[in-house]
Design an enzyme around this catalytic site. Structure first.
Site, short mmCIF file in Angstrom:
data_model
loop_
_atom_site.label_atom_id
_atom_site.label_comp_id
_atom_site.label_asym_id
_atom_site.label_seq_id
_atom_site.Cartn_x
_atom_site.Cartn_y
_atom_site.Cartn_z
N TYR A 43 -1.84 0.92 -2.18
CA TYR A 43 -3.17 0.80 -2.78
C TYR A 43 -3.90 2.14 -2.81
CZ TYR A 43 -2.39 -4.17 -1.68
OH TYR A 43 -1.87 -5.44 -1.55
N GLN A 152 3.06 -12.69 3.38
CA GLN A 152 2.07 -12.58 2.31
C GLN A 152 2.79 -12.60 0.96
OE1 GLN A 152 -0.91 -9.16 0.70
NE2 GLN A 152 -1.23 -9.74 2.83
N ARG A 240 -19.84 -11.61 -6.30
CA ARG A 240 -18.57 -12.31 -6.25
C ARG A 240 -18.00 -12.29 -4.83
NH1 ARG A 240 -15.16 -13.29 -10.35
NH2 ARG A 240 -14.04 -14.35 -8.68
#
Length: 291
Positions: A43, A152, A240
């Site tokens: 990431y 995951q 959000r």
């Protein structure tokens, strides 16, 4: 698992850029009550996650940081990469460390031996893997001294746990329960692969959301929580982030959970076979096939 309590609501930072966006989003998430942050080598934003954790008034010991070794080419030098990630995060330990995807059997074992040593040293509190299927997990179990306790994988109404779930005779979630592992589902609301509509736009999801006065995102995340999984919604928008944290003041009745579970059969079944076979036939697919 392994004495490490991982909050079932986490905040994911996949695709959040390291231009201050990740930093601000993580701060907002911690402010909204999230206590589990999920990142990865790939990431490119671990340094912003670490800075946000340090700058937050929430004590480090109350936050669970999950990160992953993404580059399979570095599995044989996993310890070196881990120490670099630890430095980027600016912490002495991570709560969960995962292999982000399966490499070769030899490389997986080489990496795992190094992760077990880091676990013994207290630098990693629990181990996990990502994007593994049952066959790959069984292969890892054969040599692991310290077993992974978290998996995951992508988990959505159309893609329940692994890319080949439609062909499996047993639910991956059931298998994990039997082996004392916990699922973390990612991309719950992300459009499924193979051209399916976004789960957020599915008419069944929207009808359930309307009945409960909730958003489709809240319904989808609550559904997976009720299946016993961890969820890691992500957003760069404060409203959000707060919306996705509001999952614990309502519950879906069993009938709605079953309807959502059954949606996989509407997209995975063929003209001759209902798939996944382990999934309850709530929409009467078998009856259609008999016609």
């Amino acid at each position: 698992a392994n004495g490490v309590e991982l909050p079932v609501l986490g905040f994911g930072v996949w695709q959040l850029p390291p231009d201050g966006t990740t930093y601000q989003s993580v701060l907002w998430a911690l402010e909204a009550g999230y206590r589990h942050i999920d990142t990865a080598q790939a990431y490119g934003n671990e340094h912003e996650v670490g800075r946000a954790v340090r700058d937050s008034p929430v004590p480090r010991e109350e936050i669970r940081i999950v990160t992953k070794l993404s580059n399979t080419g570095e599995y044989t030098s996993a310890r070196q990469r881990f120490m670099q990630q630890l430095a980027a995060l600016g912490t002495d330990y991570v709560d969960v460390y995962m292999l982000h995807s399966p490499g070769s059997t030899e490389d997986n074992e080489a990496a795992w031996r190094q992760l077990e040593q880091l676990y013994d040293e207290g630098r990693i509190r629990a181990l996990g893997v990502s994007n593994f299927g049952v066959e790959q997990l069984e292969e890892l179990f054969a040599f692991a001294r310290v077993r992974p306790v978290y998996l995951q994988n992508k988990y959505s109404i159309y893609h329940p746990g692994h890319y080949n779930e439609a062909g499996n005779s047993e639910s991956l979630m059931e298998w994990l329960n039997q082996h004392r592992m916990v699922m973390t589902g990612y991309s719950i609301i992300h459009p499924a692969h193979a051209g399916f509509m976004s789960p957020m736009d599915d008419p069944h999801v929207r009808a359930i959301a309307e009945r409960h006065g909730r958003t489709p995102s809240q319904v989808l995340h609550r559904w997976l929580l009720q299946l016993g999984a961890v969820v890691i919604p992500r957003s760069r928008r404060k409203e959000r982030i707060v919306e996705n944290s509001r999952l614990f003041d309502f519950a879906l009745p069993d009938s709605d959970v079953r309807l959502l579970n059954g949606l996989a059969t509407l997209v995975k079944s063929t003209g001759t076979t209902r798939s996944p076979r382990w999934c309850e036939d709530v929409y009467g697919v078998d009856a259609w096939l008999e016609e």
